[in-house]
Design a protein around this motif. Structure first.
Motif, PDB file in Angstrom:
ATOM      1  N   GLU A  32       0.816  -1.222   0.000  1.00 14.26           N
ATOM      2  CA  GLU A  32       0.000   0.000   0.000  1.00 14.26           C
ATOM      3  C   GLU A  32       0.852   1.276   0.000  1.00 14.26           C
ATOM      4  O   GLU A  32       0.355   2.357  -0.304  1.00 14.26           O
ATOM      5  CB  GLU A  32      -0.924   0.028   1.223  1.00 14.26           C
ATOM      6  N   ALA A  33       2.139   1.160   0.361  1.00 11.84           N
ATOM      7  CA  ALA A  33       3.018   2.329   0.388  1.00 11.84           C
ATOM      8  C   ALA A  33       3.627   2.628  -0.974  1.00 11.84           C
ATOM      9  O   ALA A  33       4.198   3.696  -1.183  1.00 11.84           O
ATOM     10  CB  ALA A  33       4.136   2.125   1.409  1.00 11.84           C
ATOM     11  N   TRP A  34       3.480   1.687  -1.920  1.00 14.65           N
ATOM     12  CA  TRP A  34       4.150   1.800  -3.209  1.00 14.65           C
ATOM     13  C   TRP A  34       3.174   2.164  -4.319  1.00 14.65           C
ATOM     14  O   TRP A  34       3.256   1.666  -5.447  1.00 14.65           O
ATOM     15  CB  TRP A  34       4.885   0.495  -3.529  1.00 14.65           C
ATOM     16  N   LEU A  35       2.249   3.062  -4.019  1.00 12.44           N
ATOM     17  CA  LEU A  35       1.297   3.536  -5.025  1.00 12.44           C
ATOM     18  C   LEU A  35       2.064   4.119  -6.211  1.00 12.44           C
ATOM     19  O   LEU A  35       2.992   4.909  -6.044  1.00 12.44           O
ATOM     20  CB  LEU A  35       0.379   4.590  -4.409  1.00 12.44           C
ATOM     21  N   SER A  36       1.662   3.753  -7.411  1.00 12.15           N
ATOM     22  CA  SER A  36       2.486   4.037  -8.588  1.00 12.15           C
ATOM     23  C   SER A  36       2.281   5.424  -9.191  1.00 12.15           C
ATOM     24  O   SER A  36       2.850   5.732 -10.230  1.00 12.15           O
ATOM     25  CB  SER A  36       2.229   2.979  -9.666  1.00 12.15           C
ATOM     26  N   THR A  37       1.475   6.258  -8.552  1.00 12.38           N
ATOM     27  CA  THR A  37       1.333   7.637  -8.996  1.00 12.38           C
ATOM     28  C   THR A  37       1.760   8.574  -7.868  1.00 12.38           C
ATOM     29  O   THR A  37       1.798   8.178  -6.698  1.00 12.38           O
ATOM     30  CB  THR A  37      -0.123   7.957  -9.384  1.00 12.38           C
TER      31      THR A  37
END
Length: 459
Positions: free
Chosen positions: A332-337
């Protein structure tokens, strides 16, 4: 106004997808220096956790003892002032400001030069969480010593140790007037007209631990305020050493009830046990974990992320390194935007890391932060500086960023904009931003344009 149109371009941030190396270095750290994106790309999550390294400061720089020594000297000179007619206040204030300048600049330079910038971001987070302001003659010198002496040594340890060190540090005690807090039934209060000061207790509950929605009452504020009466600062003219001291004769005697639990410990031990319990309280876990996720990841972090962090907090008695590792390992910490708009401090540090001028004067950096609205130790409130985008995104604030980007660009000779973009953002720059920068009329303008791009302004 092209700069303003550029930074506001596609404000929904539905730009090209960020790769994980970019997220690791720019969202969680202070931005990439040469080679860091390549290093992070091998194993982004492993790279991030390896960034959590202890922070050590130069012991030769002034500390809180030095500040108090200068203050004692000031008091002596003040007595002689009528005889000598020397401008004592101005002279001593200048020394205090010099200490603040030295320590603030040193922290910024270390964050710029560090190979472990994630740890410096974490230090800045907790320094702002336990915010003190350089207001008043003594606090000007003391404010910058708090993060060095009470926060940094416990940065990767348990929160309760950091909490105790902060609340017993002279900067926090003086900033929130606890040295002037006297138990209503203490020996001193029975002899003199002095009373309880709730400032520190209130901020401990509202800002440092449980949070404003932590379900505490005014009676809890009073109980904690009484529990930490006697927590004071040594008088260098009368007592050896400097820093924290417990004064039994100003402490409120008897049992206190905080959050439904009775504390019957004697003396200093009473307040210490209260803080220990507050540090591991579920409401503290919820409040601090949300703030960490809000700062490092997103203005609206997923509940599943904060739940994982809270669980780790409660299982490890608030071990900060373990909580941060949980954050970094969570999908959840690695949102791609892009999720966050850089604060002025983040922008200044990441810009210097990207441009990498051979030499930058400390006064230049501190003036930049002042112009951008985030002067070190000048939030003016125990709540610290805002972490909300709207507080930093006004037109005048953006123009100040343009001015800063232009000035830092002038520090760099033979600018290679393509190389800097590749070093800092890799492939994570839109075609629009790239072409706008490449078609600029000069290298300096080209550099300003990409530094003001949405991809660099956000993380």
């Amino acid at each position: 106004m092209v700069f303003l149109r550029l930074i506001m371009f596609d404000n929904s941030m539905s730009l090209m997808q960020l790769d994980k190396a970019n997220i690791a270095v720019n969202r969680f750290g202070y931005g990439a220096r040469i080679g860091e994106l390549k290093s992070a790309a091998i194993d982004p999550k492993k790279w991030i956790t390896s960034q959590l390294q202890p922070i050590n400061f130069d012991s030769s720089l002034p500390n809180s003892h030095k500040v108090f020594s200068e203050h004692v000297q000031y008091l002596k000179l003040k007595k002689e002032q009528k005889k000598t007619n020397k401008p004592v206040d101005k002279m001593v204030q200048g020394k205090a400001r010099n200490i603040l300048h030295q320590l603030s600049a040193d922290t910024i330079f270390q964050a710029i030069q560090s190979e472990h910038s994630v740890s410096w971001r974490l230090l800045d987070f907790f320094s702002n969480h336990f915010s003190v302001s350089a207001k008043g003659r003594l606090m000007v010198g003391l404010s910058a010593t708090l993060e060095r002496e009470a926060i940094a040594p416990h940065l990767l340890g348990n929160f309760e140790d950091m909490l105790l060190a902060v609340e017993q540090h002279p900067a926090m005690l003086i900033y929130l007037n606890n040295e002037k807090s006297f138990g209503p039934n203490s020996r001193v209060a029975r002899k003199r007209k002095v009373g309880l000061n709730e400032n520190l207790a209130r901020e401990i509950l509202e800002l440092h631990t449980l949070g404003v929605n932590g379900n505490y009452q005014q009676s809890d504020v009073l109980a904690l305020a009484k529990g930490i009466t006697g927590w004071s600062v040594k008088n260098l003219k009368k007592e050896s050493g400097s820093g924290f001291i417990f004064r039994e004769h100003t402490h409120e005697p008897g049992t206190q009830t905080l959050l439904g639990k009775k504390y019957g410990q004697k003396g200093e031990a009473q307040g210490k046990q209260m803080l220990k319990d507050l540090a591991t309280h579920p409401s503290t876990a919820k409040y601090v974990c949300f703030k960490l996720a809000h700062h490092f990841v997103s203005n609206s972090p997923e509940k599943s992320l904060t739940d994982k962090m809270e669980s780790t907090w409660l299982q490890t008695n608030g071990n900060i390194k373990a909580v941060m590792t949980t954050l970094f390992e969570a999908d959840e910490a690695w949102l791609s935007t892009y999720q966050k708009f850089k604060t002025p401090r983040e922008f200044v540090i990441s810009t210097v890391r990207a441009v990498a001028p051979k030499k930058v004067r400390d006064k230049f950096l501190l003036n930049a932060l002042n112009s951008l609205g985030q002067t070190p130790f000048n939030a003016g409130s125990p709540a610290g500086y805002s972490d909300e985008e709207g507080d930093w995104l006004g037109a005048s604030a953006l123009m100040a960023r343009v001015d800063w980007a232009s000035m830092i660009s002038s520090y760099k000779k033979n600018i290679n904009v393509e190389k800097m973009i590749a070093t800092s953002l890799g492939e994570s720059i839109s075609e629009h931003s790239y072409q706008l920068a490449m078609r600029a009329e000069s290298r300096q303008v080209s550099n300003v344009l990409w530094l003001m791009s949405p991809e660099f302004q956000r993380r």
